[in-house]
Design a protein around this motif. Structure first.
Motif, PDB file in Angstrom:
ATOM      1  N   GLN A 194       0.813  -1.210   0.000  1.00 24.00           N
ATOM      2  CA  GLN A 194       0.000   0.000   0.000  1.00 24.00           C
ATOM      3  C   GLN A 194       0.849   1.265   0.000  1.00 24.00           C
ATOM      4  O   GLN A 194       0.423   2.306  -0.471  1.00 24.00           O
ATOM      5  N   ALA A 195       2.068   1.156   0.549  1.00 25.87           N
ATOM      6  CA  ALA A 195       2.965   2.311   0.550  1.00 25.87           C
ATOM      7  C   ALA A 195       3.695   2.435  -0.787  1.00 25.87           C
ATOM      8  O   ALA A 195       4.526   3.323  -0.965  1.00 25.87           O
ATOM      9  N   GLY A 196       3.416   1.533  -1.709  1.00 27.31           N
ATOM     10  CA  GLY A 196       3.991   1.627  -3.044  1.00 27.31           C
ATOM     11  C   GLY A 196       5.334   0.935  -3.210  1.00 27.31           C
ATOM     12  O   GLY A 196       5.998   1.095  -4.227  1.00 27.31           O
ATOM     13  N   LEU A 197       5.752   0.152  -2.208  1.00 27.39           N
ATOM     14  CA  LEU A 197       7.018  -0.558  -2.356  1.00 27.39           C
ATOM     15  C   LEU A 197       6.832  -1.782  -3.246  1.00 27.39           C
ATOM     16  O   LEU A 197       5.732  -2.333  -3.342  1.00 27.39           O
ATOM     17  N   THR A 198       7.920  -2.187  -3.850  1.00 28.49           N
ATOM     18  CA  THR A 198       7.827  -3.301  -4.779  1.00 28.49           C
ATOM     19  C   THR A 198       9.134  -4.085  -4.795  1.00 28.49           C
ATOM     20  O   THR A 198      10.126  -3.680  -4.178  1.00 28.49           O
ATOM     21  N   ARG A 199       9.107  -5.214  -5.459  1.00 34.80           N
ATOM     22  CA  ARG A 199      10.281  -6.071  -5.624  1.00 34.80           C
ATOM     23  C   ARG A 199      11.480  -5.250  -6.098  1.00 34.80           C
ATOM     24  O   ARG A 199      11.358  -4.433  -7.006  1.00 34.80           O
ATOM     25  N   GLY A 200      12.616  -5.464  -5.446  1.00 38.65           N
ATOM     26  CA  GLY A 200      13.845  -4.785  -5.859  1.00 38.65           C
ATOM     27  C   GLY A 200      14.153  -3.557  -5.027  1.00 38.65           C
ATOM     28  O   GLY A 200      15.292  -3.102  -4.999  1.00 38.65           O
ATOM     29  N   ASP A 201      13.149  -3.006  -4.349  1.00 43.47           N
ATOM     30  CA  ASP A 201      13.405  -1.838  -3.496  1.00 43.47           C
ATOM     31  C   ASP A 201      14.295  -2.233  -2.316  1.00 43.47           C
ATOM     32  O   ASP A 201      14.217  -3.358  -1.812  1.00 43.47           O
ATOM     33  N   LEU A 202      15.109  -1.286  -1.883  1.00 47.85           N
ATOM     34  CA  LEU A 202      15.995  -1.520  -0.737  1.00 47.85           C
ATOM     35  C   LEU A 202      15.463  -0.704   0.439  1.00 47.85           C
ATOM     36  O   LEU A 202      15.531   0.527   0.427  1.00 47.85           O
ATOM     37  N   LEU A 203      14.932  -1.385   1.430  1.00 48.24           N
ATOM     38  CA  LEU A 203      14.364  -0.718   2.592  1.00 48.24           C
ATOM     39  C   LEU A 203      15.491  -0.201   3.481  1.00 48.24           C
ATOM     40  O   LEU A 203      16.418  -0.937   3.817  1.00 48.24           O
ATOM     41  N   ARG A 204      15.437   1.095   3.874  1.00 46.38           N
ATOM     42  CA  ARG A 204      16.514   1.683   4.664  1.00 46.38           C
ATOM     43  C   ARG A 204      16.050   2.212   6.020  1.00 46.38           C
ATOM     44  O   ARG A 204      16.849   2.438   6.925  1.00 46.38           O
TER      45      ARG A 204
END
Ligand SMILES: [Zn+2]
Length: 588
Positions: A530-540
């Motif tokens: 829902q926050a728009g994150l997707t595969r490949g994103d790097l959470l910091r």
């Protein structure tokens, strides 16, 4: 053939069918026998036993006439981070006093290789636990300082403790202590075993394991002995402080030294080469993937449930059974090929984060767009009461009927249910939107123990699993249209311990040097999605917690409650983005 009378044909068919069945059972027994032999040493990462297993599988592919999947080779090699080597420069120093790994200190395997200098504060057990109204950092300023804390938690083994008493809470892990220290601004963490529970045995600090993947925690972190603590801080009476904390379940943190102490960690992470093994039964451009992992836990690497690891973990059911079954399914399909191409793959590094399947999805030897289905076999050697579980049924509309028809043919009682998430290799295919099915004959008491041996396998029924796999492959192939993929919106699995859920799926195979948590996907409808994150994103970042690795995320989800709105920072294509997410309750 036409001139033969019908009865001769029938006799011939009966004869060959009978022979094939007998061969399948014998072949399965031979495959499991080889893979789960003591000589394979449990097929641990980086061991000769694992290499021999891969060579065996490749030789089977070759003798069946499968086409090598990778430019003339059956092997897809890649490097993974594995184990830790100590360098010469590890030390803790104060003035003339210096301690090294031969005396009194030892880096943790997940420490950063770095040096910190500064004042030292003692922070009790290193725990911040609002749910128990307890905070070792409440009265002490740790920002920019080196933190010393104890292992364990207040009131360990004390049934009247405000903590859980007889069982540990999530705060007890060294990973949690490091995350908490970082959150309070610590530049390094020193951990000492508190004297009350230590007993009288001499303190021996074990070097980090060399048979584990590690993820860098972001600061230097080491174990130190009580002798080192007394030598560094002679005024400090650790035992009486611990007695006070435990008796009152109240923190007693303090500044220990305002002079500069130096903590230096010198470690390097090693890499090993591992290999997927895959062959192709050529057909048209459509692809059906049949896979099973062939690695296991060696002599009891992390993941073993043995009381005292050290024995060979043969992994006959987990997962020599799956590998044997896909080999037999391949042999059956090769004898009478279908229209689609079949990619038969034995994955490596499943037990340490689904590394092999991630690798082949990222570097796929055929057209990933043309994959119709991925079938994963993991632990299929213990059919009891004729039952087989097939998970992933909700990932394609057609699965219930296709699975039913194949089951009817094989005579197994098949339960078909569930989404495509779950801790085995099919998940990496589901995360790139492929219908998946996961075949499984159930958990048992030998799971991840050295007692998972070949003599406990039910070979007669395993032949039917192999046949079912081949029949299901034919059924999918015979279906005219591509299957209708369904991304299922379903809560996290039950059985964990976290209160909040972010709905992100970690990429366990990310390089160790990468700070952050790379996502291999997000759960449909979850906070991350829902926050728009997707595969490949790097959470910091999640809320106030800097995310250096998955353990930091675990920690963040413990300190935030469901319904909390948190800031989320993530890197996408080298750019830092910021958004917010509302955490959901975890049903784990
Ligand atoms: Zn397994």
């Amino acid at each position: 053939m036409r001139r033969n009378p019908p009865w001769a044909m029938v006799a011939l068919l009966l004869l060959t069918a009978g022979l094939a069945a007998a061969n399948t059972e014998e072949n399965l027994r031979a495959h499991v026998g080889y893979l789960a032999d003591d000589a394979r040493q449990g097929r641990g990462i980086g061991t000769p036993g694992l290499r021999e297993a891969a060579d065996y599988i490749a030789a089977e592919f070759r003798s069946m006439g499968l086409k090598p999947a990778f430019e003339g080779s059956f092997f897809q090699p890649f490097e993974m981070g594995w184990g830790v080597a100590l360098g010469p420069a590890n030390h803790v120093k104060l003035g003339e006093a210096r301690f090294d790994t031969s005396k009194g200190i030892m880096p943790l395997g997940f420490s950063s290789a770095a040096t910190a200098r500064g004042a030292v504060v003692f922070a009790g057990y290193g725990i911040t636990a609002p749910e128990y109204e307890y905070d070792d950092f409440a009265e002490v300023q740790a920002e920019g300082k080196i933190v010393l804390c104890m292992t364990g938690e207040p009131g360990e083994f004390d049934t009247t403790s405000v903590f859980e008493g007889v069982s540990y809470t999530t705060h007890v892990t060294l990973r949690a202590k490091v995350s908490n220290a970082k959150l309070h601004g610590a530049t390094a963490l020193l951990v000492v075993e508190g004297p009350i529970y230590a007993g009288t045995a001499a303190e021996v600090l074990k070097p980090p394991r060399s048979d584990e993947p590690y993820m860098d925690c972001g600061i230097p972190a080491m174990r130190v002995t009580r002798a080192t603590v007394s030598a560094l801080f002679p005024e400090f009476d650790l035992e009486s402080v611990q007695r006070f904390i435990d008796a009152n379940t109240a923190p007693r943190s303090l500044e220990l030294k305002s002079d500069t102490v130096e903590v230096a960690v010198d470690i390097s992470r090693e890499t090993v080469e591992v290999r997927n093994v895959a062959g192709i039964i050529p057909g048209d451009s459509d692809v059906i993937v049949i896979g099973a992992h062939y690695d296991h836990l060696g002599l009891g690497q992390s993941g073993s449930l043995d009381e005292k690891p050290g024995e060979v973990h043969n992994g006959a059911d987990d997962n020599a059974s799956g590998v044997a079954s896909i080999l037999e399914a391949a042999r059956i399909l090769k004898a009478e090929p279908i229209a689609a191409s079949v990619l038969v793959v034995a994955f490596t590094a499943e037990e340490v984060g689904l590394g092999g399947s991630r690798q082949i999805v990222d570097h796929f030897p055929l057209s990933l767009d043309h994959v119709r289905i991925m079938m994963n076999l993991d632990m299929v050697g213990r059919v009891r009461e004729n039952k087989l579980t097939v998970i992933g049924c909700k990932t394609a509309e057609e699965f219930p009927s296709l699975v039913d028809s194949a089951a009817a043919k094989t005579g197994l009682e098949v339960t078909c249910k569930g989404d495509g998430y779950g801790p085995s290799d099919h998940m990496n295919f589901y995360l790139v939107d492929k219908p998946v099915l996961f075949l499984f004959t159930g958990a048992h008491e030998d799971y991840h123990r050295s007692s998972d041996d070949a003599d406990k396998i039910n070979y007669a029924d395993m032949t039917r699993v192999a046949n079912f796999t081949a029949d299901l492959t034919r059924a999918v192939d015979a279906h005219e249209q591509p299957l209708t993929f369904v991304k299922v919106s379903e809560p996290a699995q039950k059985g964990g311990r976290f209160r909040s859920s972010f709905g992100s799926i970690p990429d366990f195979s990310q390089p160790d040097s990468l700070l952050g948590m790379r996502l291999s996907g997000v759960r449909e409808g979850g906070p991350a999605a829902q926050a728009g994150l997707t595969r490949g994103d790097l959470l910091r970042r999640l809320g106030k917690v800097t995310i250096n690795n998955i353990y930091d995320l675990t920690y963040a989800l413990q300190i935030y409650a469901p319904g909390d709105t948190v800031i989320v920072e993530f890197v996408r294509e080298d750019e830092l983005h910021s958004t917010t997410a509302i955490l959901q309750p975890s049903t784990r």
